[in-house]
Each structure stands twice: as structure tokens, then as C-alpha cells.
Design a protein around this motif. Sequence first.
Motif, PDB file in Angstrom:
ATOM      1  N   TYR A 111       0.841  -1.201   0.000  1.00  0.00           N
ATOM      2  CA  TYR A 111       0.000   0.000   0.000  1.00  0.00           C
ATOM      3  C   TYR A 111       0.878   1.253   0.000  1.00  0.00           C
ATOM      4  O   TYR A 111       0.612   2.227  -0.715  1.00  0.00           O
ATOM      5  N   LYS A 112       1.930   1.220   0.809  1.00  0.00           N
ATOM      6  CA  LYS A 112       2.838   2.374   0.885  1.00  0.00           C
ATOM      7  C   LYS A 112       3.478   2.653  -0.468  1.00  0.00           C
ATOM      8  O   LYS A 112       3.548   3.811  -0.923  1.00  0.00           O
ATOM      9  N   LEU A 113       3.941   1.596  -1.139  1.00  0.00           N
ATOM     10  CA  LEU A 113       4.597   1.764  -2.436  1.00  0.00           C
ATOM     11  C   LEU A 113       3.612   2.263  -3.496  1.00  0.00           C
ATOM     12  O   LEU A 113       3.960   3.076  -4.359  1.00  0.00           O
ATOM     13  N   GLU A 114       2.375   1.796  -3.426  1.00  0.00           N
ATOM     14  CA  GLU A 114       1.358   2.261  -4.363  1.00  0.00           C
ATOM     15  C   GLU A 114       1.057   3.745  -4.172  1.00  0.00           C
ATOM     16  O   GLU A 114       0.916   4.505  -5.131  1.00  0.00           O
ATOM     17  N   GLU A 115       0.940   4.155  -2.899  1.00  0.00           N
ATOM     18  CA  GLU A 115       0.613   5.551  -2.608  1.00  0.00           C
ATOM     19  C   GLU A 115       1.738   6.485  -3.035  1.00  0.00           C
ATOM     20  O   GLU A 115       1.487   7.619  -3.447  1.00  0.00           O
ATOM     21  N   GLU A 116       2.973   6.031  -2.914  1.00  0.00           N
ATOM     22  CA  GLU A 116       4.111   6.877  -3.282  1.00  0.00           C
ATOM     23  C   GLU A 116       4.126   7.205  -4.767  1.00  0.00           C
ATOM     24  O   GLU A 116       4.755   8.183  -5.185  1.00  0.00           O
ATOM     25  N   GLU A 117       3.450   6.412  -5.593  1.00  0.00           N
ATOM     26  CA  GLU A 117       3.401   6.662  -7.030  1.00  0.00           C
ATOM     27  C   GLU A 117       2.304   7.648  -7.417  1.00  0.00           C
ATOM     28  O   GLU A 117       2.215   8.063  -8.572  1.00  0.00           O
ATOM     29  N   LYS A 118       1.446   8.009  -6.458  1.00  0.00           N
ATOM     30  CA  LYS A 118       0.335   8.913  -6.740  1.00  0.00           C
ATOM     31  C   LYS A 118       0.770  10.361  -6.539  1.00  0.00           C
ATOM     32  O   LYS A 118       1.704  10.656  -5.797  1.00  0.00           O
ATOM     33  N   SER A 119       0.043  11.279  -7.163  1.00  0.00           N
ATOM     34  CA  SER A 119       0.365  12.699  -7.041  1.00  0.00           C
ATOM     35  C   SER A 119       0.034  13.237  -5.645  1.00  0.00           C
ATOM     36  O   SER A 119       0.701  14.153  -5.151  1.00  0.00           O
ATOM     37  N   SER A 120      -1.017  12.682  -5.028  1.00  0.00           N
ATOM     38  CA  SER A 120      -1.392  13.081  -3.659  1.00  0.00           C
ATOM     39  C   SER A 120      -1.441  11.826  -2.781  1.00  0.00           C
ATOM     40  O   SER A 120      -2.520  11.284  -2.496  1.00  0.00           O
ATOM     41  N   PRO A 121      -0.292  11.350  -2.398  1.00  0.00           N
ATOM     42  CA  PRO A 121      -0.257  10.080  -1.658  1.00  0.00           C
ATOM     43  C   PRO A 121      -0.815  10.209  -0.238  1.00  0.00           C
ATOM     44  O   PRO A 121      -0.674  11.235   0.416  1.00  0.00           O
ATOM     45  N   LYS A 122      -1.461   9.146   0.187  1.00  0.00           N
ATOM     46  CA  LYS A 122      -1.926   9.051   1.567  1.00  0.00           C
ATOM     47  C   LYS A 122      -0.835   8.414   2.427  1.00  0.00           C
ATOM     48  O   LYS A 122      -0.070   7.565   1.941  1.00  0.00           O
TER      49      LYS A 122
END
Length: 442
Positions: A111-122
Motif C-alpha cells: 500500500y505504501k509503495l502504491e501511494e508513493e506513485e500517486k500525485s497526492s499520496p496518503k
Amino acid sequence: MKKIYVLDTNVLLHDPNALFNFLEHDVIVPAIVLEEIDSKKRNADEIGRNARYVSRLLDGFREKGKLQEGISLENGGRLKVELNHLSFFKMKNTFAEITNDNRILAVALNYKLEEEEKSSPKSVVLVSKDTLVRIKADVLGIKAEDYLSDRIEKTTDYTGYNTLNIHPSIIDEFYTFRNITIDHLKFKHKLNPHEFVILKDELGTSKSALLKVDDQVKKLDALYLSNDPIWGIAARNVQQRMVLELLLNDDIPLVTITGRAGTGKTLLALASGLLKVEDENKYKKLLIARPVVPMGKDLGYLPGEKEEKLRPWMQPIYDNLEFLFNTKKSGDLDKILAGLGSIQVEALTYIRGRSIPNQFIIIDEAQNLSKHEVKTILSRVGEGSKIVLMGDPEQIDHPYLDASSNGLTHVVERFKNEAVSGHITLKKGERSHLAQLATDLL
């Protein structure tokens, strides 16, 4: 900004309502957590009860939608059972073994790695009561937290007594009238019902007085009791004197006592109970219980009948009773208890579902009880009964409790303002000089 909280199994087994305590954030329950909960649901203890409760909650949520896709919670958050984040590719060089803990860590990491690829990560947070899981999460770069929502918020470390330096004329006034109004003393903080106050001469003489707050918190009264021995036991310090004052006061149905080993908690409570039951006939029975840690654990691996199974767990109680009855030979205490018939030693396993009226109830090692367990026990107390909860919040054997989240600390904090209760923290060890040194040095 919203966060993603990944829950470890122990969080839900400790507090099944944890699902609702993350406000508007996303709550992720890894699939392996469901497997672990399922393995616990047949247990007869508190963990089994919580496992069954969580199972019913999740089953009820199915009516709102598919859990694997996520459903909305009433508090604005979102709950999802995660099925897919099982890849160990990113973990294989760190924690290669496929264990349940590592699967939960893998969910959080992916989940952390997925969020880091987003423009507004959670922000992704792993919530676990297991210290090693939190350490492993830190190694992987995952933010990890203990579950803290159930911890009692202490305004102070409440001990049940205060010391006030004051002009000696006010101490003289107290000894003349045997009470004094609280307003007259002008305390800087709020006092609680049945709290004790030690007045000392601010000029440095030995003049002093020991007083107790009344149940209306309007005045301070002299102690009702003298320091005469109770079943051969007399108070050895001022805190023990306070404890006996609370234990022998029939108008205070709930007494809590905390303190380290050797401070006299069990001995004072037993002596007071024996006086009330055997000498004064105020109560029909003296019931003494302590948790088999964890509460409700199956005792079938021990040989013999119930009494024989309980004996190893209850031995500290029997040791104190042998001292009070001054028994000389092995087996004498059993004969005395059988003859009296009014003293019952039990494990808390056997108290569930009972109503206990007109009894003096002593719960030893209460720091090993959860908030739910202590609520269950207090709700068993019937009309005309008195209950004493005692233990050492710094010495906890329960895997999911600590000094701030255990049931004893919870009761002390919640009931300190109530007129039905009194509390004392014992600090001075009286078992022996060696025992006190061991407590202080080790």
C-alpha cells in the motif's frame, strides 16, 4: 489529509470496536487477519469473545456492500478487507519467511509503495500491539503505531491522598472540632470523595494530622478507625492505615488498591474481609478471586478436580490465609476453610454469569483484566456487596494490556470522582527489608 490504517490481528482481538476508532480514514483488514480471527473464535476466554464479536461485525457489514471493494462507515471512514496485497517481492531480501505477521507487513508495504506513485499520496500506518511487528515495519520504512484509543487519559497519577503544609493553628483547630471545611484550607486542586489529606506544620515541627474527605467533598473528617490490629494485622505505615479505613467502611462498596509486590495489598484485604464476614457478620461470604492469565484459560491440562487445578494459581491467596489463621501443619488450612464454609477461593473463570449479593469480594491481580472484563465483574456485584480490586499496574502478564490500558487503571481513573469508591496507592514495601531492596534495585 486522509490516512490508510492497516490493522494487525491483535488490535481487533484486544478491542473489537477498533474498526470505528479511526475517524474519516481508510481502515484495511488484511485477509490473513480474518484467518487468525477465525482460529481464535472457539476460545472460551476474552480473546475468543472478541473474535466472535469482530466476526459478527464484519458479517453485518456485508449488507452494505462488498468488503473486498470497501464500504463506508458511519464515522466517515472506509473499511476494506484486502485480498490482493500478498506479494512478497519487495520483502524477499528482508523478511523472506512467509509468516502471518510478514503477510500483514506485506500488505502495509505494498500500500505504501502504491501511494508513493500517486500525485497526492496518503500516509500508510500499520497499527499493531506487537512491538516486534512495529520494529519490523520500521525496518521496512513503514510508519507503525501502537493502538492507543483504549488507553485511559490520566489527568494525574492519582494516589488517593495529598500532603498539605499549613499553619499549625489550623491543625489545632481540626483536633478541637474533629473536622474542617475544605474551603477553609484553600486547596489548589480539586479533591475527590474519600481522598485522604495529611496536614503538616509549615513551620517545621512534628505536628500533623490525617483526615479524610467526606462523600460530598465539603469537609475533612477525622478517621473513624483506630490503629488496633485486625485479625492480628496492624497498619505499618500511613498508607496502610488509609487502606484499612476504606476497607472497613461499609458505606464504600468499591475500593481499589494499587502498589508493588510486598506492600500488603492482599494481606490487608483478607484481614478486613475476615473481620467483616466472620466477626461482624456484615456479609454472608468472603469471595476471593484472581484471574488465570489470560482470563478464562482452559485448565484441563492440570490433573485433578477443579480445586486441585486452581490451587497453583490461587496459592498466593492460600499463603496469606495460612498466615492469618496461623496454621502450623500442611492441610490445616483446608480443614479450617471447610469448617467455616463462608470463605470461597475462585478463579475469575467461574464468576461470569453470576450475581453476587451480600458478599465481601476481593479481586487480586486486577491489572491483568481488560476494561471489558472488569466491567463484567463489577456488573456481577449484587445488593449489599463490597468489592476490592487490587494489583500492580506495572506488573502485567496479559499480552495485550499495559499500565495505561488495563482494567484496574481504568476503574481507578473513572471512579475517583464517585462517592461509592475509594482508592489508595501503597508505596512502601512491608514484606521484608530484602523484598523492598529487590523491588527498588531490580
